[in-house]
Design a protein around this motif. Sequence first.
Motif, short mmCIF file in Angstrom:
data_model
loop_
_atom_site.label_atom_id
_atom_site.label_comp_id
_atom_site.label_asym_id
_atom_site.label_seq_id
_atom_site.Cartn_x
_atom_site.Cartn_y
_atom_site.Cartn_z
N ARG A 149 0.80 -1.13 0.04
CA ARG A 149 0.01 0.04 0.00
C ARG A 149 0.88 1.30 0.02
NH1 ARG A 149 -3.38 -2.93 3.60
NH2 ARG A 149 -2.11 -1.67 5.62
N HIS A 150 2.05 1.11 0.50
CA HIS A 150 2.71 2.24 0.60
C HIS A 150 3.96 2.24 -0.53
CE1 HIS A 150 1.51 3.60 4.49
NE2 HIS A 150 1.58 2.51 4.86
N ALA A 152 6.49 0.16 -0.90
CA ALA A 152 7.79 0.23 -0.35
C ALA A 152 8.78 -0.73 -0.76
CB ALA A 152 7.39 -0.10 1.17
N GLY A 186 8.59 3.25 2.28
CA GLY A 186 7.35 3.81 1.46
C GLY A 186 7.95 4.81 0.64
N ASP A 188 5.89 6.87 -0.29
CA ASP A 188 5.16 8.08 0.31
C ASP A 188 5.63 8.64 1.67
OD1 ASP A 188 4.60 5.97 1.98
OD2 ASP A 188 2.54 5.95 1.55
N TRP A 190 6.53 6.69 4.22
CA TRP A 190 6.35 5.62 5.43
C TRP A 190 7.52 5.18 5.71
CZ3 TRP A 190 6.16 0.43 5.13
CH2 TRP A 190 5.71 -0.34 5.87
#
Length: 221
Positions: A149-150, A152, A186, A188, A190
């Motif tokens: 989701r990130h 990563a 991540g 993003d 993260w």
Amino acid sequence: MKPQASKRRLAVAVSAATAAAVLLAGCGMFNDSSGSDSSPRKAQPTPSGTGPYPEPAEPTPAPVLPSGRAGEPHGGIPSPADVDQADATAVSRAALTALSTYDTALDTSLNDAGRRTADAGWCTAGYAAQLREAVHRAVPGAEWQTWARHRAYATVKLEQTEDAGRPADSSTTAYRQWTITVTPTGRDGWKGTPTTTVAYAELTRTGAGQPWRLNTVTLQQ
């Protein structure tokens, strides 16, 4: 670490051309198997001694999963061409770095790092085949889904942590011990919880002056 305990671990690595240790089973870093099938098997009747014995249960086939996409993970992985292949320490460090480097933008599970390491040429033929086979036998778990989701990728740090119990190198076999810290990072911004694993690597070569190759890895968390 006590020398006797270390010898026992390294002895496991030497004999680990067999099954679980070689395939890195039981280690979340290299084998993301948290979602694998654990459904119960049907009970078989007990042999009575007066009739035909029961047919053996048919094995449940393991799921065959797609591999990740081809390409380089974030930051790339070491290439054998960039390392002194006569140096077992340098080869083990680079090979374990590749084995620990995943990228959820490319990969469908942690085991794609093993496939990439095998394809890069870091392993003996037998170990490379086992790493490629492992790609199709592990279902990604919830942790991997969080990383995905990130979007990563792995940030990898290795520290050599040898002890007095390590066997001396021979002309064709060498052992190295590394502590590997992997942090999912991540795109993003993260950062996940770092995972630290001790890796006992066995390297082999066909003769003096030939390149070292990763032959087995035993992991301890």
